[in-house]
Design a protein around this motif. Structure first.
Motif, short mmCIF file in Angstrom:
data_model
loop_
_atom_site.label_atom_id
_atom_site.label_comp_id
_atom_site.label_asym_id
_atom_site.label_seq_id
_atom_site.Cartn_x
_atom_site.Cartn_y
_atom_site.Cartn_z
N ASN A 81 2.48 1.67 -3.45
CA ASN A 81 1.50 2.17 -4.41
C ASN A 81 1.24 3.67 -4.21
O ASN A 81 1.14 4.43 -5.19
CB ASN A 81 0.20 1.38 -4.23
N ILE B 88 -8.44 8.14 -7.84
CA ILE B 88 -9.01 6.99 -8.54
C ILE B 88 -10.44 7.32 -8.92
O ILE B 88 -11.25 7.74 -8.08
CB ILE B 88 -8.99 5.73 -7.65
N LEU C 63 -1.57 -4.18 -5.61
CA LEU C 63 -2.86 -4.18 -4.93
C LEU C 63 -3.56 -5.52 -5.08
O LEU C 63 -4.35 -5.90 -4.21
CB LEU C 63 -3.73 -3.04 -5.48
N ARG D 298 -12.54 2.01 -8.84
CA ARG D 298 -12.15 1.71 -7.46
C ARG D 298 -12.21 0.22 -7.14
O ARG D 298 -11.52 -0.25 -6.24
CB ARG D 298 -13.03 2.50 -6.49
N SER E 118 -5.62 2.50 6.46
CA SER E 118 -5.70 3.14 5.14
C SER E 118 -4.43 3.94 4.90
O SER E 118 -3.80 4.44 5.83
CB SER E 118 -6.92 4.05 5.06
N ARG F 7 -3.16 7.17 2.56
CA ARG F 7 -3.66 8.29 1.77
C ARG F 7 -2.48 8.93 1.01
O ARG F 7 -1.41 9.18 1.58
CB ARG F 7 -4.31 9.32 2.69
N ALA G 25 -10.95 1.19 -1.78
CA ALA G 25 -10.27 2.31 -2.43
C ALA G 25 -11.29 3.43 -2.60
O ALA G 25 -12.35 3.23 -3.20
CB ALA G 25 -9.70 1.89 -3.77
N THR G 26 -10.99 4.61 -2.07
CA THR G 26 -11.90 5.76 -2.14
C THR G 26 -11.10 7.00 -2.49
O THR G 26 -9.86 7.01 -2.50
CB THR G 26 -12.61 5.97 -0.79
N LEU H 39 0.83 -1.21 0.00
CA LEU H 39 0.00 0.00 0.00
C LEU H 39 0.87 1.26 0.00
O LEU H 39 0.56 2.24 -0.70
CB LEU H 39 -0.93 -0.01 1.22
N ALA I 190 -5.96 9.70 -3.30
CA ALA I 190 -6.73 8.48 -3.08
C ALA I 190 -6.42 7.93 -1.69
O ALA I 190 -5.37 8.21 -1.10
CB ALA I 190 -6.41 7.44 -4.14
N GLU I 191 -7.35 7.14 -1.20
CA GLU I 191 -7.19 6.46 0.08
C GLU I 191 -7.47 4.99 -0.15
O GLU I 191 -8.59 4.60 -0.49
CB GLU I 191 -8.14 7.03 1.13
N VAL I 192 -6.45 4.17 0.00
CA VAL I 192 -6.55 2.73 -0.26
C VAL I 192 -6.17 2.00 1.03
O VAL I 192 -5.20 2.37 1.70
CB VAL I 192 -5.63 2.30 -1.40
#
Length: 442
Positions: A343, A372, A400, A377, A364, A366, A416-417, A340, A424-426
């Motif tokens: 990425n 994304i 991912l 997502r 998460s 960020r 993923a948001t 993460l 992005a926040e994954v």
């Protein structure tokens, strides 16, 4: 053959049960015959004493002999045509005292008699002897009938068991036939026989689940091979083209051009090495050999951030609120957080910070990259997926996907948001194993 083995077991059990039942029945019948024999002697003795009391001679009865014994031991047969019976000492005692009774077994002329002696009211005693021929006849008849009955019942149970097992084992034969066909054709989509609610039905459903898992595994392997061949083709083509260019232009290329080709070779070889390593990790998943344990997400995040800072020199911040211990594979969790972070750093500007936030069982990462799109997502966790805005960014598209596979294997989920303010926040969620307790941010 299962049918024959079960039939033999049933027949053996039936034969044993019938043999035991016959033995117990024979013992009961023998006791009953002996009891009836003694009752017959007692009834005959009462009849003889009663008739002699009224000066009448009892009528003769086949197989029975009576005689009167005086107190002095003199014997008077009641049936003149029959020989006198020997007088035991117990009979003389009853005749002399006029009290009690005596029960003896004697043998006369090779024949065995049961003898009952009872006192007479006027003195002396009467002996009633009955031949054992009738009792022996019943005993022999029972002994002859028991084996034949047992054999017939055993044969009948074998026949019924054979016929019943033919129907009971029919689903097993169908399942065995279908599995042989699947083994021969390697067609995992072959339909299995209908499954009932019994153990055979459970076995059929287990086979169906196993075939479904094998089918999905085969499909995933085929898709992985196809995707991997597609992804490997690009760096291999670049490496081959650069190598051929160096071969053809050996000694004629400008130093800067030769340097550029070598840089391209090194870059593509490094990308190829990363891609092959990630493919191996994705295909083998060595972390499955690890046993789940209690994992502290803030500690895992701090360790991954520390490694990332040392490796890249980038700014990585970790914040924590309400951490909850989770149960997962520790090395798998570390790999997920590392992926993460890699990425996020890949898509973030070089001067921007990356934030790792742990809240409860949720972790998460960020970034401040291009973000994304909503329709991408879910696809970012697919193998080799590269979004339209990230085609130029180096990478294999497997990082991912590895996170998704490791997290779902531990019963967790990934997400993923879009992050507030851009980027992005994954992250991931893992099963909780403890109450939440808020702590200050780190």
């Amino acid at each position: 053959m299962l049918r024959a083995k079960i039939t033999l077991v049933v027949v053996a059990a039936a034969a044993l049960a019938m043999t035991l039942a016959a033995g117990l029945s024979y013992r009961g019948v023998s006791d009953l015959v002996a009891e009836q024999f003694d009752h017959a002697l007692e009834d005959r003795a009462v009849t003889v004493v009663t008739l002699l009391g009224v000066s009448r001679t009892p009528p003769a009865r086949p197989g029975t002999t009576e005689q009167v014994v005086s107190a002095e031991g003199a014997v008077r047969p009641l049936d003149p045509g029959r020989a006198a019976l020997p007088v035991p000492e117990s009979t003389l005692g009853v005749a002399r005292t006029g009290r009690g009774s005596a029960r003896e077994d004697i043998t006369v002329g090779g024949a065995e008699y049961g003898v009952l002696t009872v006192p007479l009211p006027g003195g002396g005693a009467v002996m009633v002897a009955q031949h054992y021929a009738g009792a022996e006849r019943i005993d022999h008849a029972f002994l002859w009938r028991v084996p034949w009955t047992t054999v017939a019942a055993t044969a009948l149970s074998a026949l019924l068991s054979w016929l019943a097992l033919d129907r009971i084992l029919l689903p097993v034969r169908r399942l065995a036939r279908v599995t042989r066909d699947i083994t021969a054709t390697q067609d995992l989509t072959t339909a299995l026989p209908p499954a009932g609610r019994d153990e055979i039905g459970q076995l059929t459903r287990s086979f169906a689940s196993m075939l479904g898992a094998l089918g999905r595994s085969r499909a995933q392997q085929q898709r992985l091979v196809q995707d991997a061949s597609h992804e490997l083709r690009t760096p291999l083509t670049s490496v081959r083209g650069s190598a051929e260019l160096l071969q053809r232009g050996r000694g004629r290329l400008a130093p800067e051009d030769e340097e550029q080709i070598l840089v391209t070779l090194v870059t593509e070889a490094a990308a190829l090495d990363t891609l092959v390593r990630e493919l191996v990790d994705l295909a083998t998943d060595r972390s499955t050999e690890e046993d789940p344990a209690e994992v502290d997400l803030p500690t895992a995040a701090e360790e991954a951030a520390h490694r990332c800072r040392q490796r890249t020199g980038r700014s990585v911040t970790v914040t924590v609120c309400g951490p909850v211990a989770v149960r997962a594979r520790p090395r798998a969790v570390q790999r997920c957080v590392d992926n993460l972070l890699s990425n996020a750093l890949k898509f973030s500007p070089g001067d921007s910070a990356v934030t790792v936030h742990v809240e409860g069982t949720r972790l998460s990462v960020r970034d401040h990259g291009p973000g994304i799109a909503p329709d991408e997502r879910g696809a970012v966790f697919d193998r080799f997926y590269r979004g339209p805005r990230t085609q130029a960014v180096p990478g294999s598209g497997l990082g991912l996907a590895i996170v998704h596979d490791l997290v779902t294997a531990d019963g967790g989920t990934v997400f993923a948001t879009a992050a507030p303010g851009g980027g992005a926040e994954v992250g991931l969620r893992l099963p909780a194993h403890g109450p939440a307790a808020c702590s200050p941010a780190r």
